[in-house]
Design an enzyme around this catalytic site. Structure first.
Site, PDB file in Angstrom:
ATOM      1  N   ASP A 181       0.966  -1.885  -0.405  1.00 48.75           N
ATOM      2  CA  ASP A 181      -0.039  -0.116  -0.014  1.00 48.75           C
ATOM      3  C   ASP A 181       0.622   1.058  -0.168  1.00 48.75           C
ATOM      4  OD1 ASP A 181      -3.085   0.782   0.490  1.00 48.75           O
ATOM      5  OD2 ASP A 181      -1.659   2.238   1.613  1.00 48.75           O
ATOM      6  N   ILE A 182       0.523   2.018  -0.903  1.00 53.63           N
ATOM      7  CA  ILE A 182       1.423   3.391  -1.060  1.00 53.63           C
ATOM      8  C   ILE A 182       1.385   4.371   0.228  1.00 53.63           C
ATOM      9  CG2 ILE A 182       1.694   5.422  -1.903  1.00 53.63           C
ATOM     10  CD1 ILE A 182       0.969   4.275  -4.248  1.00 53.63           C
ATOM     11  N   GLU A 201      -4.613   2.598  -4.178  1.00 54.32           N
ATOM     12  CA  GLU A 201      -3.140   2.285  -4.533  1.00 54.32           C
ATOM     13  C   GLU A 201      -2.499   1.595  -3.895  1.00 54.32           C
ATOM     14  OE1 GLU A 201      -4.311   4.327  -0.398  1.00 54.32           O
ATOM     15  OE2 GLU A 201      -5.660   4.315  -2.294  1.00 54.32           O
TER      16      GLU A 201
END
Length: 400
Positions: A268-269, A312
């Site tokens: 996950d960004i 994301e």
């Protein structure tokens, strides 16, 4: 072949000339599909034709006694030998030369009876005219010359026959007119039969080709739609649907290696919403694209499946891998994203570039008793643990 050619009528009108000839590309396709059959039928027709042709050696005893041995020699030692050689060599000839040589050989064989008629002074020589019509029937209907060749063969045969009738010394005018009418009638009849047969052959193939193209187009479209349904449009990675399908396929497999397991790496960004809010969604999309490129590249090096899970989040699935190896792959993925050095001006934690939080879950060697959903849930739980523990880190819980 264009979409407009899918309807057989339009396809036929645009591709078949009045001489019933295909364009070169279609002719090549036709030959590849039907060339052997054409050779076989032509060879059989030559055998039948030679048997009948040489029967006229017997009728020459009555009709052409003054040149009997000449006709026998020409038929047996000339036409028969050449025709047999032609039949033997058919397999080694191109389609174009096969048909051309058939025309040349047949025309020569057909002109000989006309020559016999013209030079003979026998009382019944005129009855050999019956051979003229049979030669037309053989070439146009049994051997079934291609229409353009049938047109040439018929024109030459009729022209030479009419010239022979007109110039034969001592010929009866009334008989010559009758002979001419018979030959012209036979020419029209057999040439029309050839045209119908050839047109049916050509249009039938074009219709079948158009039907094949429609089927191929439908299959291609179906494949494209299937690919699109499994692909994320922004990043080009496989999507959640494809991920589920691949995981289910692995868990259903009965021959998975017993010494290795399956690793699901969920990324996950970090702080992506502030990034979007600060720089805008176009910049966010570009960021997702850059991250996807590096994840795809690293995944490919490990034979792993790289997917966009949503938003994301990304999921990399590494098949048949040991726990220690999964840790190394996760480290490489996180390092690869850091190496992009994409500025993040809105991070609330004091860091200044894009990073990822990573959660890793693994099956036991051989797959264990878990299913795809529980494995994804375990990876998601590990991911949230990484985020709760400060982000930009990897959590690797016990083997699932």
């Amino acid at each position: 072949m264009s979409v407009d050619e899918k309807q057989s009528g339009r396809f036929e009108a645009g591709k078949l000339s009045w001489l019933l000839q295909f364009p070169e590309p279609i002719e090549a396709r036709y030959e590849a599909a039907h060339g052997r059959r054409r050779v076989a039928t032509m060879r059989a027709s030559i055998v039948v034709g030679l048997l009948i042709y040489n029967l006229y050696n017997i009728t020459s005893v009555v009709l052409l006694p003054d040149i009997l041995w000449s006709t026998v020699a020409v038929r047996v030692l000339g036409v028969t030998v050449i025709a047999v050689l032609f039949a033997v060599c058919l397999d080694g000839l191109s389609a174009r030369w096969r048909e051309r040589l058939a025309l040349i050989t047949l025309t020569g064989a057909a002109l000989l009876p006309i020559g016999f008629y013209w030079v003979s002074n026998a009382a019944y020589a005129g009855y050999t005219v019956g051979e003229f019509g049979l030669m037309l029937a053989y070439g146009n209907m049994l051997l079934c010359l291609r229409f353009v060749h049938a047109l040439v063969f018929t024109s030459v045969h009729v022209s030479v026959a009419l010239l022979a009738f007109d110039t034969k010394p001592g010929g009866d005018p009334g008989l010559q007119f009758a002979f001419s009418l018979q030959v012209v009638s036979a020419a029209i009849f057999t040439l029309y039969a050839n045209y119908r047969t050839e047109r049916q052959r050509c249009t039938g193939y074009l219709t079948a080709l158009a039907a094949w193209q429609r089927s191929a187009n439908a299959e291609s479209a179906s494949q494209r739609y299937k690919t699109m349904s499994r692909t994320d449009s922004l990043t080009g990675l496989l999507n959640r649907r494809a991920l589920d399908e691949e995981l289910q396929r692995w868990f259903r497999g009965s021959r998975r290696p017993q010494e290795a397991g399956l690793a699901v790496i969920m990324l996950d960004i970090d702080h992506f919403k502030p990034y979007n809010d600060c720089l805008g969604h176009p910049a966010g999309d570009r960021c997702l694209g850059e991250v996807a490129k590096v994840l795809r590249s690293i995944s490919a090096g490990h034979g792993a499946l790289c997917t966009r899970f949503g938003g994301e989040e990304f999921v990399i699935v590494v098949f048949d891998i040991q726990p220690g190896q999964a840790q190394a792959v996760a480290d490489e993925l996180a390092d690869g994203v850091r190496a992009l050095d994409i500025p993040h001006p809105a991070r609330p934690d004091g860091k200044h570039c894009i990073t990822v939080s990573v959660g890793v879950a693994m099956t036991r060697p051989g797959g264990g008793s878990h299913d795809a959903d529980s494995l994804l849930a375990a990876a998601d739980e590990a991911l949230y643990s990484a985020k709760d523990n400060g982000r930009d880190r990897i959590e690797f819980p016990a083997i699932a």
